[in-house]
Design an enzyme around this catalytic site. Structure first.
Site, PDB file in Angstrom:
ATOM      1  CE1 TYR A 189      -3.397  -2.760   0.721  1.00 40.35           C
ATOM      2  CE2 TYR A 189      -4.603  -0.763   1.262  1.00 40.35           C
ATOM      3  CZ  TYR A 189      -4.592  -2.102   0.945  1.00 40.35           C
ATOM      4  OH  TYR A 189      -5.772  -2.777   0.863  1.00 40.35           O
ATOM      5  CE  LYS A 195       2.518 -17.717  -2.641  1.00 38.17           C
ATOM      6  NZ  LYS A 195       1.627 -18.907  -2.702  1.00 38.17           N
ATOM      7  CG  ASP A 205      -1.239 -20.220  -1.306  1.00 36.68           C
ATOM      8  OD1 ASP A 205      -0.634 -20.122  -0.212  1.00 36.68           O
ATOM      9  OD2 ASP A 205      -0.784 -20.894  -2.261  1.00 36.68           O
ATOM     10  CG  ASP A 264      -7.737  -5.139   2.014  1.00 32.62           C
ATOM     11  OD1 ASP A 264      -8.668  -4.706   2.715  1.00 32.62           O
ATOM     12  OD2 ASP A 264      -7.723  -5.075   0.774  1.00 32.62           O
ATOM     13  CG  ASP A 305     -13.156  -7.655   2.762  1.00 27.06           C
ATOM     14  OD1 ASP A 305     -12.887  -6.828   3.666  1.00 27.06           O
ATOM     15  OD2 ASP A 305     -13.738  -7.348   1.703  1.00 27.06           O
TER      16      ASP A 305
HETATM   17  C1  IPM Z   1     -10.228  -1.573   4.315  1.00 28.05           C
HETATM   18  C2  IPM Z   1     -10.561  -1.022   2.949  1.00 28.05           C
HETATM   19  C3  IPM Z   1      -9.440  -0.077   2.532  1.00 28.05           C
HETATM   20  C4  IPM Z   1      -8.164  -0.877   2.464  1.00 28.05           C
HETATM   21  C5  IPM Z   1      -9.698   0.649   1.192  1.00 28.05           C
HETATM   22  C6  IPM Z   1     -11.032   1.338   1.188  1.00 28.05           C
HETATM   23  C7  IPM Z   1      -8.593   1.621   0.883  1.00 28.05           C
HETATM   24  O1  IPM Z   1     -10.743  -2.051   2.043  1.00 28.05           O
HETATM   25  O2  IPM Z   1     -10.175  -0.794   5.273  1.00 28.05           O
HETATM   26  O3  IPM Z   1     -10.052  -2.774   4.439  1.00 28.05           O
HETATM   27  O4  IPM Z   1      -7.872  -1.508   1.431  1.00 28.05           O
HETATM   28  O5  IPM Z   1      -7.431  -0.879   3.438  1.00 28.05           O
HETATM   29 MN    MN Z   2     -10.573  -4.056   2.879  1.00 26.54          MN
END
Ligand code: IPM
Ligand code: MN
Length: 359
Positions: free
Chosen positions: A143, A188, A220, A244, A248
């Site tokens: 990032y 990784k 993975d 990230d 999710d």
């Molecule tokens: C998160 C979001 C952010 C990230 C985006 C919106 C920049 O997906 O907070 O997980 O990738 O960190």
């Molecule tokens: Mn995210």
């Protein structure tokens, strides 16, 4: 005791769910005796509309003058045509993280009792006790590494220094020590040099935590293991991009994004004192359901709980909020996103009131 917070509601459902969290905050002030002064500031799309940029200097100044940031969510279709770096998400969230050195992102994926049915996984895989904590490095890696764009190629760079890996590893080991004492570090290392280094440094740090068992897993495989058997995990430690993605996945396994809070901290929380941090729901601004009173305010309310836990060093307050949420769910009240047969549908405001009175 008096504390101050910056309230950044943002866009979409942000303001609606924030309103419910602030009701809960009024109640928590009475319960704890802590007075929490609130300063409101624009962030994200609304800040673009009102001030011409997603993170105005005045908002940064408000945050600097506060003990913690309570954040809603940002983004929406109106601002998607702007260049990427100016959009609400990248233009506000990433600079906020960097400016305040919020390198430690804690994302709990918890299945509340009675909500196993909301998970897309089979009930027997979830059991009644799924509780995984993802610790994500938030200010390094791909990032924030060097980026280049030429006509025929483009690149991002994954860089990690020893210091960056050590400090996030300490956060993860300390979190594991307070929970199930199991840490799984994701990398990784079979392909990436930066991840070989990650594994080495995490292993070195582990010597200071003999009471925590450390394992390593390729990212993975971790993505696969999370759906195969999520209960094998206690704390997951991952670099920025992998964290990230895996967070999710973990939150979806837990059922609803509308249920999960997160904390982004600028250091290890000190007992009784906490650390500076930003506290926000894991989900997004959900523009498709904004303004209808149907959004689930629980993630925002639990984020307020985390603010007390990690921001003010009052973990017992998070416990109270968590129990109040559990109680309301056990009594059968649900917002639309987590509604199942035989439960009582309530709107955003009613859910906020029910949790407030359960407290
Ligand atoms: C998160 C979001 C952010 C990230 C985006 C919106 C920049 O997906 O907070 O997980 O990738 O960190
Ligand atoms: Mn995210």
């Amino acid at each position: 005791m008096t504390k101050s917070i910056a309230v950044l509601s943002g866009d979409g459902i942000g303001p609606e769910v924030m309103q419910e969290a602030l009701k809960v905050l009024d109640k928590l002030e009475k319960i704890t005796g802590v007075t929490v002064e609130r300063t409101f500031a624009d962030v994200g799309g609304i800040a673009i509309d009102n001030h011409g940029k997603a993170l105005p200097e005045s908002t940064v100044a408000t945050c600097e003058a506060s003990d913690a940031i309570l954040f809603g969510s940002v983004g929406g279709p109106q601002w998607e045509k702007l260049p990427g770096p100016e959009q609400p998400e990248r233009g506000a969230l990433l600079p906020l993280r960097k400016h305040f050195n919020l390198y430690a992102n804690l994302r709990p994926a918890i299945v509340f009792r009675g909500l196993a049915g909301a998970s897309p996984l089979k009930a027997e895989i979830i059991g009644d006790e799924l509780n995984v904590l993802v610790v994500r490095e938030l200010t390094g890696g791909l990032y924030f590494g060097k980026k280049e764009r030429q006509t025929d190629w483009a690149s991002d760079t994954m860089v990690y220094t020893r210091m960056e890996i050590e400090r996030i590893a300490h956060i993860a080991f300390q979190a594991a020590r307070m929970r199930g004492k199991k840490l799984c570090s994701i990398d990784k290392a079979n392909v990436l040099t930066s991840m070989v280094f990650w594994r080495e440094v995490v292993t070195e740090v582990s010597q200071q935590y003999p009471d925590v068992s450390l394992s390593h897993m390729y990212v993975d495989n971790a993505a696969m293991q999370l759906v195969r058997n999520p209960r094998q995990f206690d704390v997951i430690l991952a670099e920025n991009m992998f964290g990230d993605i895996l967070s999710d996945e973990a939150s979806m396994i837990a059922g609803s994004l509308g249920m999960l809070p997160s904390a982004s901290l600028a250091g290890a929380p000190e007992p009784g004192k906490g650390a500076f941090g930003l506290f926000e729901p894991s989900g997004g601004s959900a523009p498709d359901i904004a303004g209808q009173g149907i959004a689930n305010p629980i993630a925002q309310i639990l984020s307020l709980g985390l603010l007390f836990q990690y921001g003010f060093g009052m973990p017992e307050v998070y416990g109270r909020v968590h129990n109040a949420v559990q109680q309301v769910l056990t009594r059968g009240f649900r917002t639309r996103d987590i509604q199942t047969e035989g439960t009582t549908l309530v709107d955003t405001a009613r859910m906020g009131e029910l949790i407030t009175s359960a407290l």
